[in-house]
Design an enzyme around this catalytic site. Sequence first.
Site, mmCIF file in Angstrom:
data_model
loop_
_atom_site.group_PDB
_atom_site.id
_atom_site.type_symbol
_atom_site.label_atom_id
_atom_site.label_comp_id
_atom_site.label_asym_id
_atom_site.label_seq_id
_atom_site.Cartn_x
_atom_site.Cartn_y
_atom_site.Cartn_z
ATOM 1 N N HIS A 1 -68.665 80.325 -26.883
ATOM 2 C CA HIS A 1 -67.046 80.139 -27.026
ATOM 3 C C HIS A 1 -66.474 81.479 -27.202
ATOM 4 C CE1 HIS A 1 -63.747 78.183 -29.306
ATOM 5 N NE2 HIS A 1 -63.791 79.289 -29.676
ATOM 6 N N GLU A 2 -67.052 82.004 -27.909
ATOM 7 C CA GLU A 2 -66.180 83.759 -28.052
ATOM 8 C C GLU A 2 -66.039 84.251 -26.950
ATOM 9 O OE1 GLU A 2 -64.620 83.937 -30.552
ATOM 10 O OE2 GLU A 2 -65.552 82.293 -31.734
ATOM 11 N N HIS B 1 -63.100 83.169 -24.572
ATOM 12 C CA HIS B 1 -61.809 83.676 -25.094
ATOM 13 C C HIS B 1 -61.905 85.271 -24.315
ATOM 14 C CE1 HIS B 1 -60.537 81.080 -28.108
ATOM 15 N NE2 HIS B 1 -61.456 81.020 -28.859
ATOM 16 N N GLU C 1 -58.402 77.122 -28.315
ATOM 17 C CA GLU C 1 -59.477 76.821 -28.634
ATOM 18 C C GLU C 1 -60.253 75.484 -27.868
ATOM 19 O OE1 GLU C 1 -61.230 78.186 -31.155
ATOM 20 O OE2 GLU C 1 -59.599 79.528 -30.986
#
Length: 314
Positions: free
Chosen positions: A134-135, A138, A205
């Site tokens: 997930h990071e 980003h 998100e």
Amino acid sequence: MNHLKTFALLAALTALFMGVGYMIGGATGMLIALVFAGGLNLFSYWNADKIVLRMYRAQPVDEQHPNAVVRAYVADVAQMARDAGLPRPVVAIIPNDQPNAFATGRNPANAAVCATTGLLDMLTRDEIRGVMAHELAHVKNRDTLTMTVTATVAGAIAALANFGLFFGGDDDRERPGGILGTLALMILAPLAAGLVQMAISRGREYEADRIGAEIAGDPEALASALQKIDDSARRIVNPTAERNPASGQLFIINPLAGRGADNLFSTHPATGNRVKALMELGVGMGLALRRPTFVAAGVSTSVPSTPSRSGPWG
């Protein structure tokens, strides 16, 4: 499109900063605020990531770390970054009991991903992979610049508003709106900055969840991790985030839940909605829902059920 969104967001925060300056010191205050905001935006572009890493006492780690869990964490991030076509980011750990994680950096070539010791202690390896994917999403989407810079500028707006009573002339009549206007400013300016952050962060998100699940290849593991992190964040306080609430948007789960902070303008979507979207993504990817059902924020779905293990810090 991301560059346009970043420009629009920074323009909105700069305008808000100028408004704070006007309310405190009139036209002169607005001009000073404009100059200060321009300098702050430039400084934040180059240094905001370093400020955040130092604030949270992030410690870079590599494959030579004595702890096996940390070595696996570093290796998994390197492998997933390679698979996603990204430069290898700096990998760090944050000495904090609350399980959480964030990414920062002005571009993929200067990115860092961070996990707390609480996260490495609590989650399984698959769940840690899901969170760090997930990071990395980003980083891939270049969200890290926007989130880091806006956290810095929003924090400055809140600080300037809170000190509003101590700026300007001795005579309240010299301040537009007088003392009542200044008091209203102290309350409304931080909320307005939060609204600007929220306008973009929630959508980012969901997108990072989707791309992160694809990078890790396991939406269920990320869904399970989100539920565990959300539950623990309500019980374990993150003191640094409490002192710097504008930085809360950087994390995968709102770190301010531990002390009942005002989350009316939360930059994070409801965890239950994120879990539901991930499970639907898993079905779309052809993955069987093979694990027990749990309920999160009124959403019943299937997530990984794994035994707890002793982590590297206990």
